[in-house]
Design a protein around this motif. Structure first.
Motif, PDB file in Angstrom:
ATOM      1  N   ILE A 283     -15.499   9.038   8.676  1.00 11.57           N
ATOM      2  CA  ILE A 283     -15.265   7.612   8.446  1.00 11.57           C
ATOM      3  C   ILE A 283     -14.918   7.359   6.981  1.00 11.57           C
ATOM      4  CG2 ILE A 283     -16.290   5.309   8.525  1.00 11.57           C
ATOM      5  CD1 ILE A 283     -17.985   6.229  10.855  1.00 11.57           C
ATOM      6  N   SER A 284     -15.635   8.039   6.071  1.00 14.34           N
ATOM      7  CA  SER A 284     -15.372   7.827   4.644  1.00 14.34           C
ATOM      8  C   SER A 284     -13.923   8.149   4.315  1.00 14.34           C
ATOM      9  CB  SER A 284     -16.277   8.712   3.789  1.00 14.34           C
ATOM     10  OG  SER A 284     -17.609   8.540   4.163  1.00 14.34           O
ATOM     11  N   LEU A 285     -13.420   9.233   4.886  1.00 13.59           N
ATOM     12  CA  LEU A 285     -12.036   9.605   4.589  1.00 13.59           C
ATOM     13  C   LEU A 285     -11.069   8.539   5.091  1.00 13.59           C
ATOM     14  CD1 LEU A 285     -12.002  13.457   5.153  1.00 13.59           C
ATOM     15  CD2 LEU A 285     -12.589  12.118   3.150  1.00 13.59           C
ATOM     16  N   VAL A 286     -11.334   8.026   6.274  1.00 11.34           N
ATOM     17  CA  VAL A 286     -10.482   6.958   6.806  1.00 11.34           C
ATOM     18  C   VAL A 286     -10.522   5.753   5.862  1.00 11.34           C
ATOM     19  CG1 VAL A 286     -10.224   5.289   8.675  1.00 11.34           C
ATOM     20  CG2 VAL A 286     -10.707   7.674   9.203  1.00 11.34           C
ATOM     21  N   LEU A 287     -11.719   5.410   5.388  1.00 12.57           N
ATOM     22  CA  LEU A 287     -11.851   4.244   4.515  1.00 12.57           C
ATOM     23  C   LEU A 287     -11.182   4.482   3.162  1.00 12.57           C
ATOM     24  CD1 LEU A 287     -15.478   2.949   5.239  1.00 12.57           C
ATOM     25  CD2 LEU A 287     -13.327   2.422   6.380  1.00 12.57           C
ATOM     26  N   VAL A 288     -11.318   5.707   2.632  1.00 16.07           N
ATOM     27  CA  VAL A 288     -10.670   6.014   1.348  1.00 16.07           C
ATOM     28  C   VAL A 288      -9.160   5.857   1.492  1.00 16.07           C
ATOM     29  CG1 VAL A 288     -10.171   7.847  -0.303  1.00 16.07           C
ATOM     30  CG2 VAL A 288     -12.510   7.509   0.489  1.00 16.07           C
ATOM     31  N   VAL A 289      -8.603   6.388   2.586  1.00 21.59           N
ATOM     32  CA  VAL A 289      -7.168   6.250   2.818  1.00 21.59           C
ATOM     33  C   VAL A 289      -6.792   4.771   2.897  1.00 21.59           C
ATOM     34  CG1 VAL A 289      -5.309   6.666   4.478  1.00 21.59           C
ATOM     35  CG2 VAL A 289      -6.942   8.481   3.961  1.00 21.59           C
ATOM     36  N   ALA A 290      -7.601   3.987   3.618  1.00 20.17           N
ATOM     37  CA  ALA A 290      -7.307   2.561   3.764  1.00 20.17           C
ATOM     38  C   ALA A 290      -7.318   1.870   2.400  1.00 20.17           C
ATOM     39  CB  ALA A 290      -8.326   1.910   4.696  1.00 20.17           C
ATOM     40  N   PHE A 291      -8.317   2.209   1.596  1.00 15.55           N
ATOM     41  CA  PHE A 291      -8.457   1.642   0.255  1.00 15.55           C
ATOM     42  C   PHE A 291      -7.223   1.935  -0.594  1.00 15.55           C
ATOM     43  CE2 PHE A 291     -11.304  -0.035  -2.881  1.00 15.55           C
ATOM     44  CZ  PHE A 291     -12.337  -0.549  -2.134  1.00 15.55           C
ATOM     45  N   VAL A 292      -6.824   3.212  -0.570  1.00 16.40           N
ATOM     46  CA  VAL A 292      -5.668   3.625  -1.366  1.00 16.40           C
ATOM     47  C   VAL A 292      -4.415   2.901  -0.867  1.00 16.40           C
ATOM     48  CG1 VAL A 292      -4.187   5.583  -1.948  1.00 16.40           C
ATOM     49  CG2 VAL A 292      -6.669   5.843  -1.989  1.00 16.40           C
ATOM     50  N   LEU A 293      -4.276   2.767   0.442  1.00 12.02           N
ATOM     51  CA  LEU A 293      -3.100   2.085   0.991  1.00 12.02           C
ATOM     52  C   LEU A 293      -3.046   0.627   0.553  1.00 12.02           C
ATOM     53  CD1 LEU A 293      -2.724   3.462   4.627  1.00 12.02           C
ATOM     54  CD2 LEU A 293      -1.294   3.909   2.632  1.00 12.02           C
ATOM     55  N   VAL A 294      -4.194  -0.040   0.578  1.00 16.68           N
ATOM     56  CA  VAL A 294      -4.223  -1.434   0.131  1.00 16.68           C
ATOM     57  C   VAL A 294      -3.746  -1.513  -1.321  1.00 16.68           C
ATOM     58  CG1 VAL A 294      -5.720  -3.396  -0.429  1.00 16.68           C
ATOM     59  CG2 VAL A 294      -5.995  -2.201   1.744  1.00 16.68           C
ATOM     60  N   ASN A 295      -4.209  -0.568  -2.144  1.00 14.10           N
ATOM     61  CA  ASN A 295      -3.791  -0.553  -3.541  1.00 14.10           C
ATOM     62  C   ASN A 295      -2.297  -0.336  -3.696  1.00 14.10           C
ATOM     63  OD1 ASN A 295      -6.075  -1.128  -5.026  1.00 14.10           O
ATOM     64  ND2 ASN A 295      -6.896   0.921  -4.685  1.00 14.10           N
ATOM     65  N   VAL A 296      -1.749   0.562  -2.859  1.00 19.54           N
ATOM     66  CA  VAL A 296      -0.309   0.824  -2.924  1.00 19.54           C
ATOM     67  C   VAL A 296       0.463  -0.452  -2.575  1.00 19.54           C
ATOM     68  CG1 VAL A 296       1.590   2.085  -1.846  1.00 19.54           C
ATOM     69  CG2 VAL A 296      -0.520   3.276  -2.456  1.00 19.54           C
ATOM     70  N   VAL A 297      -0.008  -1.149  -1.552  1.00 12.59           N
ATOM     71  CA  VAL A 297       0.662  -2.389  -1.146  1.00 12.59           C
ATOM     72  C   VAL A 297       0.614  -3.408  -2.282  1.00 12.59           C
ATOM     73  CG1 VAL A 297       0.528  -4.373   0.418  1.00 12.59           C
ATOM     74  CG2 VAL A 297       0.269  -2.051   1.316  1.00 12.59           C
ATOM     75  N   VAL A 298      -0.556  -3.528  -2.913  1.00 12.89           N
ATOM     76  CA  VAL A 298      -0.688  -4.474  -4.032  1.00 12.89           C
ATOM     77  C   VAL A 298       0.265  -4.087  -5.166  1.00 12.89           C
ATOM     78  CG1 VAL A 298      -2.261  -5.318  -5.815  1.00 12.89           C
ATOM     79  CG2 VAL A 298      -3.029  -5.156  -3.449  1.00 12.89           C
ATOM     80  N   ASP A 299       0.308  -2.790  -5.472  1.00  7.83           N
ATOM     81  CA  ASP A 299       1.240  -2.303  -6.511  1.00  7.83           C
ATOM     82  C   ASP A 299       2.675  -2.691  -6.198  1.00  7.83           C
ATOM     83  OD1 ASP A 299      -0.628  -1.209  -8.042  1.00  7.83           O
ATOM     84  OD2 ASP A 299      -0.005   0.885  -7.802  1.00  7.83           O
ATOM     85  N   ALA A 300       3.048  -2.426  -4.947  1.00  2.96           N
ATOM     86  CA  ALA A 300       4.425  -2.713  -4.536  1.00  2.96           C
ATOM     87  C   ALA A 300       4.709  -4.206  -4.664  1.00  2.96           C
ATOM     88  CB  ALA A 300       4.641  -2.241  -3.106  1.00  2.96           C
ATOM     89  N   LEU A 301       3.730  -5.005  -4.305  1.00  6.29           N
ATOM     90  CA  LEU A 301       3.908  -6.454  -4.406  1.00  6.29           C
ATOM     91  C   LEU A 301       4.136  -6.900  -5.852  1.00  6.29           C
ATOM     92  CD1 LEU A 301       1.381  -8.024  -1.881  1.00  6.29           C
ATOM     93  CD2 LEU A 301       3.860  -8.285  -1.904  1.00  6.29           C
ATOM     94  N   TYR A 302       3.393  -6.292  -6.788  1.00 13.07           N
ATOM     95  CA  TYR A 302       3.591  -6.625  -8.204  1.00 13.07           C
ATOM     96  C   TYR A 302       5.058  -6.439  -8.576  1.00 13.07           C
ATOM     97  CZ  TYR A 302      -1.404  -6.539  -9.309  1.00 13.07           C
ATOM     98  OH  TYR A 302      -2.738  -6.797  -9.377  1.00 13.07           O
ATOM     99  N   ALA A 303       5.568  -5.270  -8.173  1.00 14.58           N
ATOM    100  CA  ALA A 303       6.935  -4.938  -8.562  1.00 14.58           C
ATOM    101  C   ALA A 303       7.919  -5.928  -7.960  1.00 14.58           C
ATOM    102  CB  ALA A 303       7.272  -3.521  -8.113  1.00 14.58           C
ATOM    103  N   VAL A 304       7.629  -6.352  -6.724  1.00  9.50           N
ATOM    104  CA  VAL A 304       8.514  -7.316  -6.082  1.00  9.50           C
ATOM    105  C   VAL A 304       8.407  -8.678  -6.774  1.00  9.50           C
ATOM    106  CG1 VAL A 304       8.928  -8.603  -3.953  1.00  9.50           C
ATOM    107  CG2 VAL A 304       8.415  -6.152  -3.864  1.00  9.50           C
ATOM    108  N   LEU A 305       7.160  -9.061  -7.077  1.00  5.20           N
ATOM    109  CA  LEU A 305       6.916 -10.391  -7.617  1.00  5.20           C
ATOM    110  C   LEU A 305       7.390 -10.543  -9.060  1.00  5.20           C
ATOM    111  CD1 LEU A 305       3.314 -10.894  -6.244  1.00  5.20           C
ATOM    112  CD2 LEU A 305       5.327 -12.230  -5.581  1.00  5.20           C
TER     113      LEU A 305
END
Lengths: 316, 541
Positions: A283-305
């Protein structure tokens, strides 16, 4: 440059996973308790039974050997077996991941739509609207998720009978119906936080010189808001939304328990308590991946915004 | 989450007032208390078929392999569809099950399998299946939890197609009770061997012979049973589908019961009992229990090593407070280590002796005098507890109050809710701990069942090395005595002596409780649900 960024993120994710898996394994291993306790409901086992079970689950081997077993398996795609259930971890997780994912996405949607919506409203409409949003969000921010769960259940499920009290439901509509109250309970305090941060960001932008200049030149309000206010306020709003959505993953266990949802969060807490290492790891690994993905999305949004932001760099 | 109990209770109260959920009665209203007199072992049999229901247990089911089924949720799932060689009736007495039991001499037990008995797949239950099931239970390699039940069994052999003979090392009349409970569950040899390590897991399932059959099990949604249309015996499986599902949160469970989303549950102890008893949407029935709440004395080398101090502590305890606050009246007062709900064979003899035994009433003067006599004034008792488990915390607190009233000191060794288990299984956790509260039960309805694990030198729950030759002699003799009345006399004597020596200090005798939606009826309402099928008469009113 994009490809390079992507490769960097993937390598970072791999390292993060490896470090996290070792840290979590160590912590679970060192935690007090006995993995066999969950099997016996806390009743005493005969020494023979204890020894037989320890051998069955490699519990009699040294720490590094146990981690080695797990890692070798994980690299082959085999996440091991839950001790009390004696079942493959991957299938146990798959069953539950969907519930938690739906719940978190539902709550995230509420946070984005209602939180940002209310924040915009309060930021752009000083006066009684602003005050009431402030008062309500101050109250909502202080309500713990499990209290919200109890009150929502009592009012909307038991008294009014609009929603079910428990379980995750069948089919898309059933699932939505069952997850509405949990999502509201989960999102409540985050909606309040996002609304307040949004309001502050909007007010700051509105007060800026270039915005005031634009307004005084008679540029239509909607253009001022979208071009000048929103674009600049978007960065802090995105940041706080990203952080709160990521935190939902951790908070979800509380809400899952309150609504009898068999999701990942509740299962992680339970497995950690019963020292079911393979499940905790999975479960921890799944959550770590989810966490990292959320961060990637936020990063991408910065660049777009904000064109000034390079992908992979953090805006101040 | 349990840390937030106060807040949770507040929120529940708030919910009560907001939603007008019936939360009227205060928990300490004496009208909620019940005596053994009005406990009912069964609820009225159903007259109509019922739609699919969910049956709640306090956590998710972990296993349905009879070797490892050892706790309320797993028992509830397993006894729904599996059957034992003998059958524990709702009143605790033992009847024929898949087999009938006879003895050709004190050390030869013959089991004759019913000629009609079949597994769900239609194949007959054979002697081989019975031998295989019992041998699995006592195979040390497999680490099953019930090996001790067969300690006096030497060989188990098929002596006919449908006959199994157990040769004993010594006469053993406790064996009948074990064979009428989880250790006596018969599984199909062919199926177990085919499934291998998956047997009794979500992907492997089980193959038994009951009136309901195992349908499916997914850990996230629960264990599902459906009626077995070709059941070999007499039963009435009227519920279209029963899903046994874990519901961890008491508030969620209470709401779901009231809203009708959960059909029923056997709560081990539930703080919202007064709310449920007052609500018209559910029916609460209390029946005889086998469980005993007690303070385990885990160290006889410290302050509690002196029997006078143990007696004093017992005399100083406010038991009424425990019955009210922990069980909300769903418990009877303790006079023995055994719960009177376990009186099955020789019931009148046991009940009369129990009623004659002194009630454990608070007597501070005598308690203080005993402490003085023991010269223990000012000495310290270390009690292991968890402030995160409300019942345990309350009981530990009640003992602290009692001890302080009579000149003793109490220190708490407080651990997390999940670490509390370690006092029971890890000698290291017990180091420096004199005592800790528990609620525990024997495998079957007999006052000796739980006591044997506590007072005998090799008892599984004898943590302190308690060893009284006289109690041991009485218990061992009872185990080898055929006549139920004569056996009862020995057990009574052992119980009375146990209460003088107090290897454990009983605090309350919890009743069995079953909560169902108002439209459902027919569930077994005694603790027998832990040992035998409980839904054979369940259905709609």
């Amino acid at each position: 440059m994009r490809i390079g960024y992507l490769l960097r993120r993937v390598a970072m994710l791999a390292v993060t996973l490896l470090v996290a898996s070792f840290a979590i394994f160590t912590a679970t291993y060192l935690a007090p308790g006995n993995p066999l306790a969950a099997l016996s409901g806390g009743k005493s086992l005969s020494p023979e039974a204890q020894a037989a079970l320890e051998q069955r689950y490699h519990l009699d081997e040294p720490f590094l050997a146990q981690y080695g077993h797990w890692l070798a398996g994980a690299l082959r795609g085999d996440l091991g077996v839950s001790i009390p259930l004696h079942e493959d971890v991957s299938s146990l997780i798959a069953d539950r991941a969907l519930i938690t994912l739906t719940l978190v996405l539902y709550a995230a949607l509420l946070i984005v739509v209602i939180g940002i919506g209310l924040g915009l409203l309060a930021g752009l409409r000083p006066g009684w609207i602003d005050s009431s949003v402030l008062v309500v969000s101050s109250m909502a921010a202080a309500v713990p998720a499990f209290v919200a769960a109890i009150v929502l259940t009592a009012v909307f499920a038991v008294s009014l009978g609009w929603f079910p009290t428990i379980g995750a439901g069948e089919g898309f509509v059933g699932r939505l119906e069952h997850l509405t109250l949990p999502a509201v309970a989960l999102a409540l305090s985050s909606v309040a936080v996002v609304a307040r941060v949004t309001r502050t960001a909007i007010r700051e932008e509105v007060a800026r010189e270039h915005v005031q200049t634009a307004i005084s030149r008679g540029i239509p309000q909607h253009l001022v808001v979208t071009r000048h206010v929103l674009r600049n306020a978007a960065i802090p709003i995105t940041t706080v939304t990203g952080v709160t959505v990521a935190s939902l993953i951790a908070l979800s266990s509380v809400v899952e328990t309150s609504f009898g949802l068999n999701g990942l969060g509740q299962y992680l807490v339970k497995s950690a308590q019963s020292k079911d290492i393979a499940v905790v790891q999975g479960i921890s690994l799944v959550l770590v991946v989810a966490f990292v993905l959320v961060n990637v999305v936020v990063d991408a949004l910065y660049a777009v915004l904000d064109p000034r932001v390079q992908l992979g760099a953090r805006a101040a | 989450m349990t840390r937030n109990n106060l807040v949770r209770a507040g929120a529940l109260l708030l919910a009560c007032s907001v939603a007008a959920v019936g939360c009227g009665r205060s928990a300490d209203d004496p009208s909620t208390s019940r005596t053994a007199g009005d406990l009912r072992p069964t609820t009225a049999a159903a007259t109509k078929d019922a739609d699919a229901i969910t049956w709640a247990v306090y956590r998710d089911v972990q296993t349905i392999d009879p070797l490892y089924v050892f706790d309320y949720p797993d028992n509830t799932a397993l006894t729904l569809f599996c059957e034992s060689l003998l059958r524990t009736q709702p009143d605790g007495t033992i009847a024929d099950g898949i087999a009938s039991l006879s003895r050709t001499d004190p050390t030869t037990v013959v089991l004759d399998v019913n000629a009609d008995a079949t597994f769900w797949d239609g194949s007959p239950v054979t002697a081989d299946d019975v031998v295989y099931s019992l041998e699995r239970q006592r195979d040390p390699e497999l680490g099953g939890f019930y090996g001790q039940a067969f300690s006096r069994v030497d060989t188990i052999e098929a002596t006919g197609d449908r006959q199994v003979t157990l040769t004993l090392k010594q006469a053993d009349y406790w064996l009948d009770g074990e064979l009428a409970s989880v250790p006596g569950i018969v599984v199909q040899k062919k199926y177990v061997e085919a499934k291998g390590a998956d047997y009794g897991t979500p992907s492997g399932g089980v193959m038994c012979s009951g009136a309901y059959r195992f349908d499916s099990w997914s850990p996230a949604s629960g264990v599902v049973a459906v009626p077995n249309d070709d059941y070999w015996g007499e039963a009435d499986a009227r519920v279209a589908k029963i899903t046994v599902k874990g519901v961890v949160d008491e508030a969620a469970l209470t709401s779901a019961l009231i809203a009708g989303e959960i059909g029923g549950t056997y709560p081990p102890a539930i703080s919202t009992l007064p709310v449920l008893e007052d609500n018209d949407a559910v029916t609460v029935t209390q029946g005889p229990g086998y469980a005993t709440a007690a303070l385990v004395i885990s160290n006889l080398k410290g302050t509690l090593g002196d029997v006078k101090v143990r007696q004093a502590l017992s005399l100083a305890l406010d038991r009424d407070g425990i019955v009210e606050n922990v069980y909300h009246g769903a418990a009877t007062d303790a006079r023995w280590l055994a719960n009177p709900g376990t009186f099955a064979s020789a019931r009148e003899t046991y009940q009369a002796a129990y009623d004659d035994s002194p009630a454990l009433e608070q007597d501070l003067d005598r308690a203080k005098a005993l402490v003085e006599e023991a010269g223990a004034k000012g000495r310290t008792i270390t009690i292991g507890m968890s402030s995160a488990i409300p019942d345990i915390a309350y009981t530990a607190g009640a003992f602290r109050t009692a001890a302080e009233k009579i000149g003793l000191e109490v220190e708490f060794e407080s651990v997390s809710a999940d670490a509390f288990i370690n006092f029971f299984i890890d000698p290291k956790a017990r180091e420096g701990v004199d005592a800790f509260p528990t609620v525990t039960y024997g495998d079957y309805a007999d006052p000796a069942a739980l006591s044997a694990t506590v007072v005998l030198p090799d008892g599984a729950q004898n943590y302190s090395g308690f060893d009284d030759p006289e109690v041991t002699r009485l218990m061992e003799e009872a185990r080898g005595t055929e006549d139920a009345e004569a056996r009862a006399e020995l057990v009574i004597e052992a119980q009375q002596r146990t209460m003088e020596l107090l290897p454990w200090i009983p605090t309350a005798q919890p009743n069995a409780v079953v909560v169902t939606g108002k439209d459902l009826t027919g569930a077994v309402s005694s603790f027998a649900y832990m040992s035998a099928p409980w839904a054979e008469h369940l259905g709609a009113r």
